[in-house]
Scaffold this motif. Sequence first.
Motif, PDB file in Angstrom:
ATOM      1  N   TRP A  73      -3.521   0.106  -3.340  1.00  0.00           N
ATOM      2  CA  TRP A  73      -3.993  -0.696  -2.209  1.00  0.00           C
ATOM      3  C   TRP A  73      -3.666  -2.154  -2.399  1.00  0.00           C
ATOM      4  O   TRP A  73      -3.971  -2.731  -3.455  1.00  0.00           O
ATOM      5  CB  TRP A  73      -5.525  -0.619  -2.092  1.00  0.00           C
TER       6      TRP A  73
ATOM      7  N   ALA B  78       0.816   5.553  -0.069  1.00  0.00           N
ATOM      8  CA  ALA B  78      -0.052   6.711   0.157  1.00  0.00           C
ATOM      9  C   ALA B  78       0.741   7.995  -0.034  1.00  0.00           C
ATOM     10  O   ALA B  78       1.921   8.065   0.293  1.00  0.00           O
ATOM     11  CB  ALA B  78      -0.621   6.660   1.574  1.00  0.00           C
ATOM     12  N   TYR B  79       0.083   9.000  -0.634  1.00  0.00           N
ATOM     13  CA  TYR B  79       0.626  10.349  -0.634  1.00  0.00           C
ATOM     14  C   TYR B  79      -0.145  11.130   0.416  1.00  0.00           C
ATOM     15  O   TYR B  79      -1.369  11.249   0.318  1.00  0.00           O
ATOM     16  CB  TYR B  79       0.408  11.034  -1.989  1.00  0.00           C
ATOM     17  N   ARG B  80       0.535  11.666   1.405  1.00  0.00           N
ATOM     18  CA  ARG B  80      -0.129  12.432   2.474  1.00  0.00           C
ATOM     19  C   ARG B  80      -1.362  11.710   3.008  1.00  0.00           C
ATOM     20  O   ARG B  80      -2.462  12.243   2.989  1.00  0.00           O
ATOM     21  CB  ARG B  80      -0.564  13.798   1.971  1.00  0.00           C
ATOM     22  N   ASN B  81      -1.158  10.484   3.424  1.00  0.00           N
ATOM     23  CA  ASN B  81      -2.223   9.693   4.052  1.00  0.00           C
ATOM     24  C   ASN B  81      -3.350   9.306   3.117  1.00  0.00           C
ATOM     25  O   ASN B  81      -4.311   8.678   3.526  1.00  0.00           O
ATOM     26  CB  ASN B  81      -2.826  10.419   5.261  1.00  0.00           C
ATOM     27  N   LYS B  82      -3.272   9.711   1.850  1.00  0.00           N
ATOM     28  CA  LYS B  82      -4.312   9.300   0.912  1.00  0.00           C
ATOM     29  C   LYS B  82      -3.752   8.143   0.093  1.00  0.00           C
ATOM     30  O   LYS B  82      -2.835   8.333  -0.709  1.00  0.00           O
ATOM     31  CB  LYS B  82      -4.674  10.477   0.005  1.00  0.00           C
ATOM     32  N   PRO B  83      -4.281   6.923   0.325  1.00  0.00           N
ATOM     33  CA  PRO B  83      -3.705   5.788  -0.400  1.00  0.00           C
ATOM     34  C   PRO B  83      -3.990   5.894  -1.895  1.00  0.00           C
ATOM     35  O   PRO B  83      -5.107   6.223  -2.293  1.00  0.00           O
ATOM     36  CB  PRO B  83      -4.399   4.566   0.209  1.00  0.00           C
ATOM     37  N   VAL B  84      -2.985   5.643  -2.728  1.00  0.00           N
ATOM     38  CA  VAL B  84      -3.194   5.631  -4.175  1.00  0.00           C
ATOM     39  C   VAL B  84      -2.936   4.240  -4.744  1.00  0.00           C
ATOM     40  O   VAL B  84      -3.175   3.997  -5.917  1.00  0.00           O
ATOM     41  CB  VAL B  84      -2.316   6.669  -4.884  1.00  0.00           C
TER      42      VAL B  84
ATOM     43  N   THR C 158       0.856  -1.186   0.000  1.00  0.00           N
ATOM     44  CA  THR C 158       0.000   0.000   0.000  1.00  0.00           C
ATOM     45  C   THR C 158       0.890   1.233   0.000  1.00  0.00           C
ATOM     46  O   THR C 158       1.850   1.305   0.773  1.00  0.00           O
ATOM     47  CB  THR C 158      -0.924   0.012   1.234  1.00  0.00           C
TER      48      THR C 158
ATOM     49  N   LEU D   9      -5.759   1.494  -8.841  1.00  0.00           N
ATOM     50  CA  LEU D   9      -5.651   1.582  -7.384  1.00  0.00           C
ATOM     51  C   LEU D   9      -5.372   0.214  -6.758  1.00  0.00           C
ATOM     52  O   LEU D   9      -4.608   0.088  -5.828  1.00  0.00           O
ATOM     53  CB  LEU D   9      -6.905   2.187  -6.741  1.00  0.00           C
TER      54      LEU D   9
ATOM     55  N   ARG E 104       3.275  21.938   2.908  1.00  0.00           N
ATOM     56  CA  ARG E 104       2.966  22.031   1.496  1.00  0.00           C
ATOM     57  C   ARG E 104       3.720  23.157   0.822  1.00  0.00           C
ATOM     58  O   ARG E 104       3.580  23.375  -0.364  1.00  0.00           O
ATOM     59  CB  ARG E 104       1.475  22.289   1.316  1.00  0.00           C
TER      60      ARG E 104
END
Lengths: 264, 312
Positions: A33, A25-31, A23, A224, B103
């Motif tokens: 899985w 993630a960029y900044r806690n956003k998984p791209v 898994t 994804l 950022r």
Amino acid sequence: MTQAGAGSDPAGSAPPLEIHDLTVAYRNKPVLWGVDLAAPAGRLIGIVGPNGAGKSTLIKACMGLLPCASGWVKAFGRPVPESLGRIGYVPQRESVDWDFPVSVMDVVLMGRYGRIGLFRRPSAEDRRIARDCLDQVQMLPFADRQISNLSGGQQQRVFLARALAQESDLYFMDEPFAGVDAATEASIIAILQGLRDRGKTLLVVHHDLPTARDYFDWLLLLNLRVVAFGPTAEVFTPELLQKTYGGRLTLLSEVAEAVQAKAR
Amino acid sequence: MTLVPDFSVQRVFVEPWTTEIGTHGMMALVTFLVGATCGLVGNFLILRRMALMGDAVSHSVLPGIAVAFLWTGSRGIGAMVLGAFVAAFATHLLIEAITRHSRVRPDAAIGIAFSTLFALGVVLVAVFADRVDLDQDCVLNGDLPMIPLEPPVRLGSLSLGPPPLVRLAGLMAASVLLLVLFYKELMLTSFDPGLAAGLGLPVRAVHHGLMLWLALSVVASFEAVGAILVIALLILPGATAALLTERMVPRLVLGTVHAALSAVGGMHLSVALDCSPAGAAVVAGAVWFTAAWLFSPTAGLVPRWWRAWRAT
Ligand SMILES: Nc1ncnc2c1ncn2[C@@H]1O[C@H](COP(=O)(O)OP(=O)(O)OP(=O)(O)O)[C@@H](O)[C@H]1O
Ligand SMILES: [Mg+2]
């Protein structure tokens, strides 16, 4: 299908690439899985999926350029940092500054840096190999050219020559066909197939579905998650492609046409 | 009283090379070493599109020295150099921290970090004026005319020249050695950090190393030309060379030539106008840059106009 090349491997039968539950993630956003796959040796594998599917991300995570939120990647049975000498990489062409003050030859020689080692200069042998790789992509006449004076397709071929100069057993290539003409694309795919026949494993991001079917032995359908991974004949089906590309109708009808054209 | 002294070929062009060689010649040599050393690092800053880092690192010299003086209570050159160096490298780390953990993009992070640190320096100098006894003018503008007067460094009976000259010469030699040893790594990590990491090169360590080299160059130079003018000498040699050639090694060599021409031009200019030699050297450097911009055979404006005019 040849399975050579793994002979020199101490871990014998270890697959060239094994990804477990990856898994990213960029900044806690998984791209990406839960990617889970093992690539067999001596295959030319296409990575296919819509924009933003995470294809580049997968390659970067495999190369250790991005931290993994979970899971692991092994190459030839060992963690990637220990097998870097056996892995070649062709990044997306836009990822570097083409105004850089180096010649085509200099760029190809960069592929040798991992082998040359610290405090040493490229040897005559390194130069011979670099010239040979340039010749394979028909760029030898441009060896002394400044890289900013190249067309997009020529830049792409220089990147390919650099990857060839790495003399790796496993290759990751991010859109090596972007911006190249049909003749160049054909000669590049011939080179990739040549590498495959010598037992190398190649993972190649490719955007054109109709040709993907002809070019690749195996396909990784990615969006994804891994939608499907297997021999092209089993994976290149309208259902799986639809699952990969979702509701994108124009694309889907194109794919359907391509599939029907093949069936005919 | 006239502002500009009367022009005399003897005084402006002959004496600096003969009777005044010990003062004007020495100042020119120091200026050349500043331009040559800073030019080498500057070439790599330009390559990585981080020219602004030069501004950042040099501005942090002021607060660094202020803190060092406050802390140690000494005004020695040791405290000064150490303070400046620590501050310069701390600026780099602060910029890294801002870009990696927010950022904010690198250019904005540079703007935030160095102006804030500089302001901190100004405040410290003002608040502790009685204890910091720091000549702000000297830090910002250097004190080149004082250098030939400093007692020379001696190696046995051999006189090596004033301390700043010896420091700069040592750094120049170290810089060339560094370049020869790590040229490959510097080039690859600058061109394609992704491949560099893929080949197992320590990309971040190289970056820190480059910043360390920059900090050392700035610290060795500010005594001579000041923390402001050093910015020009970091960027002008590489920028001029980039207009003249598209290859890296010729760029590095031409940058050094530019430093030499700026030092000599600056020497004559400062004698002719009786002005600050460091300022004159930067003006001369800018003149050479403009000349390259106008007349470079490959990228110059005039040859381009000429070709366009011929083509019509
Ligand atoms: N540096 C980044 N920071 C934040 N998000 C990113 C970053 N790079 C990529 N992403 C996001 O990650 C997702 C996957 O990106 P990726 O570049 O892997 O897609 P891709 O499959 O290579 O697409 P393309 O076909 O356009 O090249 C996208 O949704 C993108 O917005
Ligand atoms: Mg991509």
